[in-house]
Design a protein around this motif. Structure first.
Motif, short mmCIF file in Angstrom:
data_model
loop_
_atom_site.label_atom_id
_atom_site.label_comp_id
_atom_site.label_asym_id
_atom_site.label_seq_id
_atom_site.Cartn_x
_atom_site.Cartn_y
_atom_site.Cartn_z
N GLY A 30 0.87 -1.00 -0.30
CA GLY A 30 -0.31 -0.09 0.19
C GLY A 30 0.26 1.42 0.03
N VAL A 33 1.88 2.70 -3.35
CA VAL A 33 1.03 2.69 -3.75
C VAL A 33 0.85 4.81 -3.92
CG1 VAL A 33 -1.76 3.38 -4.76
CG2 VAL A 33 -0.32 1.27 -4.69
N GLN A 57 -6.91 10.43 -8.72
CA GLN A 57 -6.40 9.02 -8.90
C GLN A 57 -6.95 8.62 -7.52
OE1 GLN A 57 -2.32 10.47 -9.16
NE2 GLN A 57 -2.73 10.81 -11.40
N SER A 60 -9.95 7.37 -8.26
CA SER A 60 -9.97 5.20 -8.90
C SER A 60 -9.17 4.55 -8.19
CB SER A 60 -8.92 5.85 -9.79
OG SER A 60 -7.58 5.51 -10.44
N VAL A 61 -8.66 4.25 -7.48
CA VAL A 61 -7.34 3.81 -6.42
C VAL A 61 -8.41 3.12 -6.03
CG1 VAL A 61 -5.60 3.51 -5.00
CG2 VAL A 61 -5.12 4.53 -6.76
N ARG A 64 -11.05 0.64 -7.93
CA ARG A 64 -10.25 -0.94 -7.60
C ARG A 64 -10.08 -1.44 -6.59
NH1 ARG A 64 -9.91 -1.52 -13.97
NH2 ARG A 64 -10.19 0.38 -14.84
N TYR A 65 -9.43 -0.70 -5.91
CA TYR A 65 -8.69 -1.93 -5.36
C TYR A 65 -9.78 -2.00 -4.62
CZ TYR A 65 -4.41 -1.56 -5.19
OH TYR A 65 -2.88 -1.90 -5.43
N ARG A 68 -11.71 -4.87 -6.82
CA ARG A 68 -10.57 -6.10 -6.37
C ARG A 68 -10.85 -6.89 -5.40
NH1 ARG A 68 -5.79 -8.53 -8.92
NH2 ARG A 68 -4.45 -8.51 -7.25
N SER B 42 -5.52 5.35 -15.94
CA SER B 42 -5.44 5.64 -14.41
C SER B 42 -5.48 4.72 -13.23
CB SER B 42 -7.38 5.49 -14.11
OG SER B 42 -7.68 4.20 -13.71
N ARG B 43 -4.49 5.49 -12.35
CA ARG B 43 -3.90 5.30 -11.36
C ARG B 43 -4.56 3.96 -10.69
NH1 ARG B 43 -1.22 7.48 -13.52
NH2 ARG B 43 -0.05 9.15 -13.77
N GLY B 44 -5.71 3.81 -10.88
CA GLY B 44 -6.62 2.76 -9.78
C GLY B 44 -6.35 1.00 -10.94
N TYR B 47 -2.22 0.19 -10.71
CA TYR B 47 -2.30 -0.85 -9.91
C TYR B 47 -2.52 -2.29 -9.96
CZ TYR B 47 0.44 3.48 -7.92
OH TYR B 47 1.16 4.62 -7.82
N THR B 48 -3.55 -2.03 -9.87
CA THR B 48 -4.93 -3.70 -10.23
C THR B 48 -3.93 -4.83 -10.82
OG1 THR B 48 -6.93 -2.31 -10.80
CG2 THR B 48 -6.51 -2.82 -8.30
N ARG B 76 8.39 0.15 -5.47
CA ARG B 76 8.14 -0.85 -5.76
C ARG B 76 8.81 -1.07 -6.90
NH1 ARG B 76 1.97 -3.40 -6.06
NH2 ARG B 76 1.97 -1.96 -4.56
#
Lengths: 904, 111
Positions: A30, A33, A57, A60-61, A64-65, A68, B42-44, B47-48, B76
């Motif tokens: 984490g 990121v 962002q 969006s993160v 998505r997370y 997921r 997009s960053r999402g 990363y995914t 990373r």
């Protein structure tokens, strides 16, 4: 421009960072990121644009997370798993609920509208009840403040409040042990002169200990002390904050200024804090000093409009204080039988006394709005159940796929809670508007309106009501729906069990709703009848085209001859105005109540014992008064030009007095004397009170004297030239619009004496309207509630019947295929719908009768179980119900049998 | 075990990591995609997708210490695993087979 040098000092938006912390996995996975995002933000100069980008962002993160994790079974950050799971569920449920409402906007809007109405109306009325009845008075330690007044509790007579005689107060003060302090006060309007335009001030005279007792000290200057009550004390005054602002522009130099009040010069010694109010708003408070030692004050038989205010000692209850004062009153009755026979005392909590006049009305309205809220809740429950029934397939599928029963029920609860929270929010908005309207509409003299506001308690009430609606009435359908067996509802077709059960419940709710609506409608009907009765009361006067205005001839300079001269001049000039038929003066006006009640003795009858002496309202009036008011002469003559200060003492009495004292006899020529048997009937020592025998020369028709609801008291009219009242009302009968005479009348009085303000300038019709304003407002509110209630109930009924028709399309199709005609189907559906309404009506009637005593106190001229009213109410409700049933029934007859059967 | 199937975006990601030769961290990868492939991502999604490739065993990463510009938070650094290389080769093979014979039709105009 970005300025890299100080970019390092800035931090990315903390909320976004917090959110990222919540969604991103713990550890380097984490952190890396987050580090990337921060680095990028810095690289973009840490500007507003960079921040915006950071936010985009982050979103969006986060999305998505989260997605997921939900779909790939990635473990949530350690230690948060359980809460996160249920929180996720909740978020999911809310999202699902919002989506389902958006898909069916009319359903959601109906529920929201219903709730907003129910919660809004009840929150508004609750705010009134809370501000006026519940919230403690804005005074220190208000529960130990008691109000006491004397009453005449003579045998065979209704108990009458007669106010406290000064000597009796002094004895209470000396003897009572229940009070830390005991003060005496009275309302005393005062005329302010020596200013540009003379003004009538709202004044209250209080004993010197009053402010110390009530626990309020002036914002500036000093309060009163006992020494201010001494007869030789310099007259002083305390002014209200409002008066200080308007009269002295808030100037601290007002201290020491002199106010000429009723001809006496009072020095301002202090300004009261803003917001201070005792019983009513006042402009000025004055101590006893200027009137102390006056003969009328020290006479134990004179009750001059005072009431007592006591501060209870710690641990003393009102009941015991009341008992002690009554015991003292009984002792005084023995010690001073001449003045104190039948005189006792009544004690109240101050707060109760202040709101006494509106308590019944407010509680009845609160009850009514409670019904309205219940109806709204029932309606919402009904809608939710109907929806639940429609969704049984969906729920069954979810149950079959492993959705636990609790989970499904939770989701339905979330749905109903969501609407109720939204409904509550809307309700608060509605309440704010309604409350403003209610306060603006409140009848003049409604106590504590300043304390009415939408406060935390009201918000708590609104959201409490909303939560109750959501949880209780949402739980019902949730329980219903979640008990669906997974298997049987999956079988497409008529799952009779569930449908029948939900239908039974809905029918029961409709009956309840109808019952509540009937009770509200009955209340509204009774209030309407009351108002009708009130407006049709024969007041005994011709109230149209009549203007009234009061003035007071206060001060030493107004000797009796000057007063008589002034009266003559005012009447003469007012009568000469164009369009004016009659003008006259009277010390008291009909509806308005009497300024002078007194016992009297009758010349040709034995004098009864003191507690049984008759009492009448004595009213000095000018010649022409009866003609101006349009009262009828029954026998004898009216006052005329032969009445002069030195002419024979004559009186005109009202019909009630004639019938009560001389039943079957001719009253004309009889004599009576105002006052006690021992009151001298001719002048003795200078300054000593005397009351001559007066001869009845005429009997006039009764008028409503104290409001329109109270029985007419015995009344004695005497010529103004024999009793030169200082406070009089001018009445003018015109052929034109009476209000248009106001400037001319004001000009006349100002011309005669520029220091004489006119007050209570209003037409007789306005006075009548004001006297029934409270009833009018209650009726209006009741009527609005009732209309809303009936509308909600009929919508509910319509919904249930319509839903029933939809469910039975197949059956109806079969019936029609087998030859049932449209009339038969129509009858079938309407009958079934009406049966619910009838059951509800029966319950409602029983409820209305059970509650009748609660509304009885608000009614006039109609009983709480008036058959005619109830007949109208029941038929109205059933008519509306029939229409509500008829529409879906008519649609049922249009079912095409072939379509209905093919749908199987 | 047959080589893993690569989606188009995964394909681009692996190539970007390879091009950055062991120095690849997310921001470089995003920039590479932007500059070379004209793809703003997009960053999402970035990363995914990287996580997904890691799950499939096609990428691996080690941490590198942070800099003040990132409040000291680590980076990373990604490298493509042998399985990733295999997957890329297989993917290219497939594409080549599919391209064969279509060069005339799909060749970009030279003029």
């Amino acid at each position: 421009m970005s300025r890299p040098d100080d970019a390092g000092d800035r931090r990315p938006p903390p909320l976004a960072v917090w959110i990222l912390g919540r969604v991103l996995p713990r550890g380097p996975r984490g952190d890396t990121v987050l580090g990337d995002l921060v680095e990028e933000w810095q690289a973009h100069g840490a500007t507003a644009a960079a921040t915006l980008r950071f936010w985009r962002q982050t979103v969006s993160v986060a999305v998505r997370y989260r997605w997921r994790r939900e779909h790939v079974n990635e473990p949530a950050p350690a230690g948060e798993r359980n809460t996160r799971m249920s929180l996720d569920n909740l978020v999911q449920d809310v999202r699902y609920a919002v989506r389902s409402y958006v898909k069916a906007p009319s359903f959601a809007l109906t529920i929201l509208f219903t709730l907003a109405l129910g919660i809004g109306a009840s929150t508004a009325i609750f705010s009134m009840v809370n501000g006026i009845l519940l919230r403690p008075l804005p005074l220190p330690d208000p529960d130990t403040l008691v109000y006491a007044t004397e009453v005449n509790a003579g045998e065979g007579r209704a108990e009458r409040t007669i106010s406290v005689a000064w000597p009796n107060y002094l004895d209470w003060r000396a003897r009572a042990r229940s009070f830390a302090a005991l003060a005496l006060t009275r309302e005393e309007p005062l005329t302010l002169t020596g200013v540009e335009r003379a003004q009538r001030l709202r004044g209250r005279r209080v004993t010197g200990n009053f402010f110390a007792l009530i626990g309020v000290s002036p914002a500036i200057g000093r309060g009163f002390t006992d020494s201010d009550d001494a007869p030789n004390a310099a007259p002083v005054a305390l002014v209200s904050n409002g008066f200080w602002q308007t009269q002295f522009a808030g100037d601290p130099a007002a201290l020491g200024r002199v106010l000429t009040l009723d001809g006496t010069a009072y020095t301002v010694v202090g300004v009261l804090p803003a917001g201070f109010e005792y019983l009513r708003p006042y402009d000025v408070f004055v101590p006893m000093g200027p009137i102390a030692g006056g003969g009328y004050l020290t006479d134990r038989g004179n009750h001059n409009g005072f009431s007592a205010l006591g501060r209870l000692k710690p641990g003393v209850t009102i009941a015991s204080a009341d008992a002690e004062l009554r015991a003292i009153a009984a002792a005084l009755e023995r010690e001073y039988p001449n003045s104190n026979s039948a005189v006792s005392v009544r004690t109240f909590r101050l707060a109760d006394r202040i709101v006494d006049s509106v308590r019944q009305t407010l509680l009845a309205l609160f009850g009514a709005v409670g019904f309205l809220l219940l109806i709204a809740c029932v309606n919402v429950a009904n809608l939710l159940i109907a929806r639940g029934a429609g969704r049984q397939h969906e729920l069954a599928v979810r149950a079959a796929l492993g959705g636990g029963r609790a989970r499904l029920a939770t989701q339905l609860l979330v749905e109903s809670t969501l609407v109720s929270v939204c409904g509550g929010t809307l309700g608060v908005v509605v309440a704010a508007g309604l409350l403003r309207l209610l306060v603006a509409m409140a009848p003049e003299g409604t106590p504590r309106l300043a304390d009415v506001r939408l406060d935390a308690a009201a918000l708590l009430f609104a959201f409490g009501a909303a939560a109750l609606c959501g949880v209780v009435f949402g739980a019902l359908p949730a329980f219903q729906a979640s008990s669906v067996g997974g298997s049987h509802a999956l079988v497409r077709g008529r799952s009779a069990g569930f449908a029948a059960r939900s239908h039974r419940l809905r029918r029961g709710l409709i009956a309840v709703e109808t019952a509540l609506a009937l009770m509200l409608l009955a209340g509204a009907g009774l209030m309407m009848r009351t108002l009708q009765e009130l407006t049709q009361v024969d007041t005994g006067i011709r109230s149209d085209h009549l203007l009234t205005a009061r003035f007071v001839l206060a001060g030493e300079q107004w000797t009796p001859p000057r007063r008589v001269g002034f009266y003559d001049a005012v009447i003469a000039r007012a009568s000469a105005l164009p369009g004016v038929g009659h003008a006259a003066l009277a010390s008291s006006l009909p509806i308005d109540g009497s300024n002078w009640n007194s016992i009297f003795i009758v010349g040709d009858k034995p004098v009864p014992e003191r507690s049984k002496l008759p009492s009448a309202a004595f009213t000095p009036v000018s010649t022409g008064y009866f003609e101006t008011m349009g009262m009828r002469l029954l026998r004898g003559r009216l006052f005329d030009r032969t009445e002069t200060p030195d002419s024979a003492k004559v009186i005109v009495i009202n019909d009630t007095l004639a019938r009560r004292l001389w039943p079957g006899e001719e009253a004309i020529g009889k004599r009576l004397k105002q006052g006690w048997p021992e009151t001298p009937d001719r002048p003795g020592k200078p300054g000593e009170y005397f009351s001559p025998w007066r001869e009845v020369v005429g009997v006039v028709s009764d008028v409503k004297f104290n409001g329109v609801t109270n029985d007419t008291p015995m009344q004695v009219y005497l010529p103004l030239v024999h009793d030169y009242a200082r406070s009089v009302a001018l009445v003018v009968r015109s052929s034109t619009e009476p209000a248009s005479l106001v400037p001319a009348i004001e000009a006349i009085v100002h011309d005669l004496d520029k220091d004489l303000p006119l007050f209570q300038v209003r037409t007789m019709e306005q006075m009548l309207d004001a006297s029934i304003a409270r009833e009018r407002m209650s009726m209006l509110i009741f009527a609005v509630f009732a209309i809303v209630a009936v509308a909600l109930a009929s919508v509910g009924l319509y919904g249930v019947v319509a839903h029933g028709v939809t469910e039975r399309t197949h059956e109806i199709g079969v019936r029609m295929a087998l030859g049932a005609d449209a009339r038969h189907v129509l009858g079938l559906v309407v009958r079934q719908g009406l049966s619910m309404a009838l059951v509800g009506t029966a319950i409602g009637l029983a409820g209305a009768f059970a509650l009748s005593r609660w509304i009885d106190a608000l009614l006039f001229g109609v009983t709480a179980t008036d058959p005619a009213t109830f007949a109208v109410v029941v038929s109205t409700l059933l008519a509306v119900a029939t229409i509500a049933c008829y529409i879906p029934a008519w649609r049922a007859t249009r079912v095409d049998p072939t379509t209905a059967l093919r749908a199987e | 075990m047959p080589p893993a199937y690569l989606g188009e975006f995964e394909h681009l990601l692996l190539l970007a990591v390879l091009r950055l030769a062991g120095e690849a961290y997310a921001l470089d990868i995003a920039r590479e995609l932007d500059v070379r492939a004209g793809r703003f991502v997009s960053r999402g999604a970035l990363y995914t997708s990287l996580d997904r490739l890691e799950d499939k065993g096609l990428l691996r990463w080690k941490t590198a210490p942070g800099t003040p510009a990132r409040n000291g938070m680590p980076r990373r650094l990604y490298t493509v695993t042998p399985a990733g290389l295999t997957a890329l080769r297989a993917s290219r093979q497939t594409l080549r087979r599919m391209w064969r014979g279509l060069e005339d039709l799909l060749e970009e105009p030279t003029s």
